[in-house]
Write an enzyme that holds these catalytic residues in place. Structure first.
Site, PDB file in Angstrom:
ATOM      1  N   TRP A 114       0.825  -1.215   0.000  1.00  0.00           N
ATOM      2  CA  TRP A 114       0.000   0.000   0.000  1.00  0.00           C
ATOM      3  C   TRP A 114       0.853   1.256   0.000  1.00  0.00           C
ATOM      4  CZ3 TRP A 114      -4.340  -1.112  -1.948  1.00  0.00           C
ATOM      5  CH2 TRP A 114      -4.963  -2.324  -1.655  1.00  0.00           C
ATOM      6  N   ASP A 185      -1.155   6.937   6.036  1.00  0.00           N
ATOM      7  CA  ASP A 185      -2.231   6.032   5.665  1.00  0.00           C
ATOM      8  C   ASP A 185      -2.438   5.101   6.855  1.00  0.00           C
ATOM      9  OD1 ASP A 185      -3.909   4.057   4.781  1.00  0.00           O
ATOM     10  OD2 ASP A 185      -2.637   3.403   3.111  1.00  0.00           O
ATOM     11  N   LYS A 209     -12.130  -1.395   7.971  1.00  0.00           N
ATOM     12  CA  LYS A 209     -11.465  -2.312   8.904  1.00  0.00           C
ATOM     13  C   LYS A 209     -12.003  -2.062  10.315  1.00  0.00           C
ATOM     14  CE  LYS A 209      -8.031  -2.182   5.531  1.00  0.00           C
ATOM     15  NZ  LYS A 209      -8.347  -3.244   4.594  1.00  0.00           N
TER      16      LYS A 209
HETATM   17  N1  PMP Z   1      -4.027   1.281   2.537  1.00  0.00           N
HETATM   18  C1  PMP Z   1      -4.071   0.217   3.363  1.00  0.00           C
HETATM   19  C2  PMP Z   1      -3.110   0.150   4.497  1.00  0.00           C
HETATM   20  C3  PMP Z   1      -4.994  -0.803   3.122  1.00  0.00           C
HETATM   21  O1  PMP Z   1      -5.031  -1.866   3.919  1.00  0.00           O
HETATM   22  C4  PMP Z   1      -5.892  -0.679   2.038  1.00  0.00           C
HETATM   23  C5  PMP Z   1      -6.958  -1.710   1.742  1.00  0.00           C
HETATM   24  N2  PMP Z   1      -6.837  -2.934   2.259  1.00  0.00           N
HETATM   25  C6  PMP Z   1      -5.791   0.429   1.209  1.00  0.00           C
HETATM   26  C7  PMP Z   1      -4.870   1.409   1.503  1.00  0.00           C
HETATM   27  C8  PMP Z   1      -6.712   0.611   0.024  1.00  0.00           C
HETATM   28  O2  PMP Z   1      -7.935   1.007   0.541  1.00  0.00           O
HETATM   29  P1  PMP Z   1      -9.240   1.214  -0.337  1.00  0.00           P
HETATM   30  O3  PMP Z   1      -9.646  -0.127  -0.839  1.00  0.00           O
HETATM   31  O4  PMP Z   1     -10.181   1.820   0.674  1.00  0.00           O
HETATM   32  O5  PMP Z   1      -8.908   2.167  -1.436  1.00  0.00           O
END
Ligand code: PMP
Length: 374
Positions: A114, A185, A209
């Site tokens: 991520w 993030d 989450k």
């Molecule tokens: N950042 C992290 C740390 C994540 O765990 C996730 C999704 N699992 C995301 C970003 C992406 O999030 P989204 O699907 O809400 O765009």
């Protein structure tokens, strides 16, 4: 204090132990409350899905959610709270669009899939630097302070507080050079422990989450940084405009905000973030103990000093054993344990709403499975 429903025997027997990485488990009392209020919210004669986002009912919902979030995290008055759409992934782009002035560079610490995603989006739009990375060791740990090569002129320093896929987590935030805002993030450990919001320029998190259903993304941003937003941005990508309109520039994800508000109320009733952190530590300790006491049968992916309390990643001696583990676990009502396709193996996500009894059931299953197959 709000009254929360109680579990009935039938409901607990049909619900699985939900280790999903996200969307993840929601608190049962919240789901019961949603069901109870579904047809007639607060005497309105409508569900929240059916009412105007400009109504007094919804005003109370969104303001209540913001107030509870501020109370739980101790968000200072000089930080704005936004409820947006587009997931954390849209924030990968919105953050540099708004906070990185033309020609400036932003620093990224790479600790997994991520944070790489955040870097890629920022790269499309301007200059970036990698301040540190643990890619060489398959993102098994959080880089140390000595490994950081920080740019004192950076527009901001970005990091991912919990790495959902690799199962690593920062124990305390990195320290940016003086004057460089810290951007985080926090999607997969938001509200799992107390946070000193004053240390951050911007924090963002997809809800699905610890906060609520998918569809709403929270951004907490220091108000003085809103002056960096350039004039030309499309309305829904413009933090300053969205903050001026208190997240109601257009129709917000109303139902997701409502459920998130209920989750926040539940968290408060359960003793707030310090209590949540204690519960999460106890849950994670049970699974890590099952790994550490397995004589090498279970192998954790994360370096012990970087272990996540939210996502525990581990492998078994063979792919075949992992498959058997998943099948037999599902037969016991243990769901969502398959690791992310990019790392394989297994992953147990232990978000706030997952009860200790579910983690007990997993630890017991892990011990039994090892006895039979080790
Ligand atoms: N950042 C992290 C740390 C994540 O765990 C996730 C999704 N699992 C995301 C970003 C992406 O999030 P989204 O699907 O809400 O765009």
């Amino acid at each position: 204090m709000r009254q929360w429903g109680t579990m009935t025997a039938t409901q607990t027997t049909v619900r699985v132990h939900n280790f999903s990485a996200g969307p993840g488990a929601l608190p049962l009392p919240v789901l019961e409350r949603v069901r109870a209020d579904l047809l007639n919210h607060a005497g309105s004669g409508m569900s929240v899905m059916e009412m105007s986002h400009r109504s007094a009912w919804f005003e109370e919902i969104i303001q209540g959610a913001e107030n509870d979030l501020r109370g739980l995290l101790g968000i200072p008055a000089d930080h704005a709270v936004l409820f947006l759409q587009g997931g954390a992934t849209l924030q990968f782009a919105m953050l540099p669009m708004n906070l990185r002035p033309a020609g400036a560079s932003a620093d990224y610490i790479l600790t997994g899939h991520w944070s790489q995603g955040a870097l890629k989006e920022a790269e499309k739009l301007g200059r970036v630097r990698v301040a540190a990375s643990s890619e060489a060791t398959q993102f098994d740990r959080i880089p140390s302070g000595e490994e950081m090569r920080l740019d004192p002129q950076a527009a901001y320093l970005h990091f991912t507080s919990n790495n959902t896929i690799y199962g690593t987590q920062w124990s305390s935030e990195p320290v940016p050079p003086p004057g460089v805002p810290l951007a985080c993030d926090a999607s997969s450990d938001f509200l799992s422990r107390p946070l000193e919001v004053g240390k951050y320029g911007a924090i963002y998190a997809g809800a699905q989450k610890n906060l609520g259903p998918a569809g709403v993304t929270v951004v907490v941003i220091r108000r003085d940084l809103l002056s960096r937003t350039p004039a030309h941005l499309p309305a829904l990508l413009d933090y300053r405009l969205l903050a001026e309109h208190k997240s109601l520039y257009n129709t917000p994800p109303a139902f997701a905000i409502y459920v998130a508000g209920l989750v926040l109320g539940w968290l408060r009733a359960e003793g707030g973030l310090s209590a949540a952190a204690r519960r999460n530590e106890a849950k994670a300790a049970l699974v890590y103990r099952a790994i550490d006491e397995s004589g090498g049968f279970y192998r954790g992916h994360a370096h012990p000093t970087s272990r996540s309390r939210m996502n525990v990643t581990f492998r078994l001696p063979s792919a075949q054993a992992e498959k058997a583990f998943l099948t037999q676990a599902a037969e016991e009502g243990l769901e969502g344990l398959k690791g992310h396709r990019s790392v394989g193996g297994l992953r147990a996500s232990l978000y706030n709403a997952l009860p200790l009894s579910s983690v007990d059931a997993l630890a017991q299953f892990m011990a039994d499975f090892r006895r039979k197959n080790g």
